[in-house]
Design a protein around this motif. Structure first.
Motif, mmCIF file in Angstrom:
data_model
loop_
_atom_site.group_PDB
_atom_site.id
_atom_site.type_symbol
_atom_site.label_atom_id
_atom_site.label_comp_id
_atom_site.label_asym_id
_atom_site.label_seq_id
_atom_site.Cartn_x
_atom_site.Cartn_y
_atom_site.Cartn_z
ATOM 1 N N ASP A 72 0.952 -1.112 -0.064
ATOM 2 C CA ASP A 72 -0.018 -0.030 -0.028
ATOM 3 C C ASP A 72 0.910 1.360 -0.099
ATOM 4 O O ASP A 72 2.008 0.982 0.291
ATOM 5 N N PHE A 89 1.961 4.935 1.813
ATOM 6 C CA PHE A 89 2.047 5.513 2.801
ATOM 7 C C PHE A 89 2.533 6.915 2.601
ATOM 8 O O PHE A 89 3.108 7.048 1.795
ATOM 9 N N HIS A 127 -1.461 6.159 6.435
ATOM 10 C CA HIS A 127 -1.626 5.233 5.145
ATOM 11 C C HIS A 127 -2.590 5.864 4.402
ATOM 12 O O HIS A 127 -3.377 6.802 4.706
ATOM 13 N N GLU A 159 -7.457 5.396 6.950
ATOM 14 C CA GLU A 159 -6.654 4.740 8.004
ATOM 15 C C GLU A 159 -7.216 3.936 9.183
ATOM 16 O O GLU A 159 -8.373 4.350 9.251
#
Ligand code: BMA
Length: 340
Positions: free
Chosen positions: A185, A187, A202, A336
């Motif tokens: 992912d 960040f 995130h 998040e």
């Protein structure tokens, strides 16, 4: 006319080719003369791909991933008058430490190049007891001084934002593993001094859309617009014949880029042409840079193709943003944990 605005300098000589008739899907089209950098582009370099460019003194300068003939990637510099025809320097970039002593990474790949205030930053992937982020700065493209490792291994695909937000440098990255990472992912982290990074948030996750269902990673430096940060990134899907790398688009909140405002559920570009489907690693389109003109909204996207070539695609930033908004699908994995 749309009220969309690019908040960046004008670049009157942005590389450009008019939109072809009958374009379907996303408003982005390939340069008809792709690839712009072919095989064996310099002495001792077998392939150049996944590379970044920036306007510089009325022309263009680039940092290129050069896969040497011994298989080890390093960063090479290149110059161009038009952003299309490149002269690559014979020697790879020599990095130094803060005392000016030689300080070379073991390898360096997938560079991004971002200007913040008057300094140019190169961000790449290197060995730091496993794949990790490497960084250096220059003001003259002659001396390249390494900066502290921002993150622990393993991490890849770091991209700096082109300005500080609330007084802090901001950087996207994609924590990973040491191999051909099967997850990932995006960040965002912040730093007051480019040494200590924290407040990790995130931004967005891999998606259920097939083309980005394995992992995602930052691509070009986020582009400041009146709608938010326009992010061109890559998304990866797994097939029985290996990974496929496509190009995706999202718009992040301008003051808090961990918030995804819009995320396009469709890929913007996926391997279709021979130079994307055939090469050292087939089926890879990997964006690393854009050049954009705030007067006309013309935008050139530089992407690596099949780990073999540098290619160009074009779009109008306002049309692209409208397409991303029109096809936006923001999901729970774009927030998040614990926050809405
Ligand atoms: C990723 C990176 C990229 C490369 C891609 C496809 O892990 O190494 O440089 O383009 O794989 O091989």
């Amino acid at each position: 006319m749309s009220k969309f605005k690019l908040i960046s300098p004008e670049v009157a000589n942005v590389p450009w080719q008019e939109k072809p008739e009958g374009l379907t899907g996303a408003p982005i089209w390939r340069y008809s003369e792709n690839p712009v950098i072919g095989r064996n582009p310099a002495e001792g370099v077998a392939r150049i791909f996944n590379s970044a460019v920036i306007p510089y003194e009325g022309a263009f300068i680039g940092v290129f991933r050069g896969e040497q003939v011994n298989g080890i990637p390093y960063i090479y510099m290149g110059r161009s008058q038009d952003g299309i025809h490149w002269e690559i320097e014979k020697e790879k970039i020599s990095f130094v430490d803060e005392n000016g002593d030689p300080f070379m990474p073991v390898y360096a790949y997938d560079p991004r190049l971002v200007k913040i205030e008057d300094v140019y930053y190169i961000i790449w992937c290197q060995d730091f007891y496993g794949a990790a982020i490497g960084m250096a700065k220059t003001t003259d493209f002659k001396t390249f001084t390494r900066i502290e490792n921002p993150f622990l291994p393993f991490n890849r695909n770091a991209v700096l934002f082109p300005r500080k937000i609330d007084g802090k440098f901001m950087m996207l990255s994609r924590p990973s593993d040491s191999g051909h990472t099967p997850f990932g992912d995006i960040f965002v982290s912040e730093s007051k001094d480019m040494v200590y990074w924290g407040k990790h948030r995130h931004v967005m996750g891999k998606s259920s859309e097939w083309w980005e269902s394995v992992k995602i990673g930052g691509g070009a430096a986020p582009i400041e617009t009146s709608e938010g940060w326009l992010l061109i990134y890559h998304g990866v899907s797994g097939t029985c014949n290996g990974y496929v790398y496509s190009i995706g688009g999202a718009i992040l909140d301008i003051d808090n880029p961990s918030i995804v405002k819009y995320r396009c559920e469709n890929f913007l570009l996926t391997p279709e042409e021979w130079y994307e489907e055939r090469g050292f690693v087939p089926n890879v389109t990997f964006p690393c840079a854009t050049i954009h003109d705030s007067k006309t909204n013309k935008m050139a996207v530089y992407y690596g193709a099949a780990d073999s070539y540098v290619c160009l695609a074009f779009t109008y930033a306002d049309e692209l943003a409208a397409y991303i908004k029109e096809h936006s699908m923001v999901r729970e994995n774009d927030t998040e944990i614990g926050r809405r």
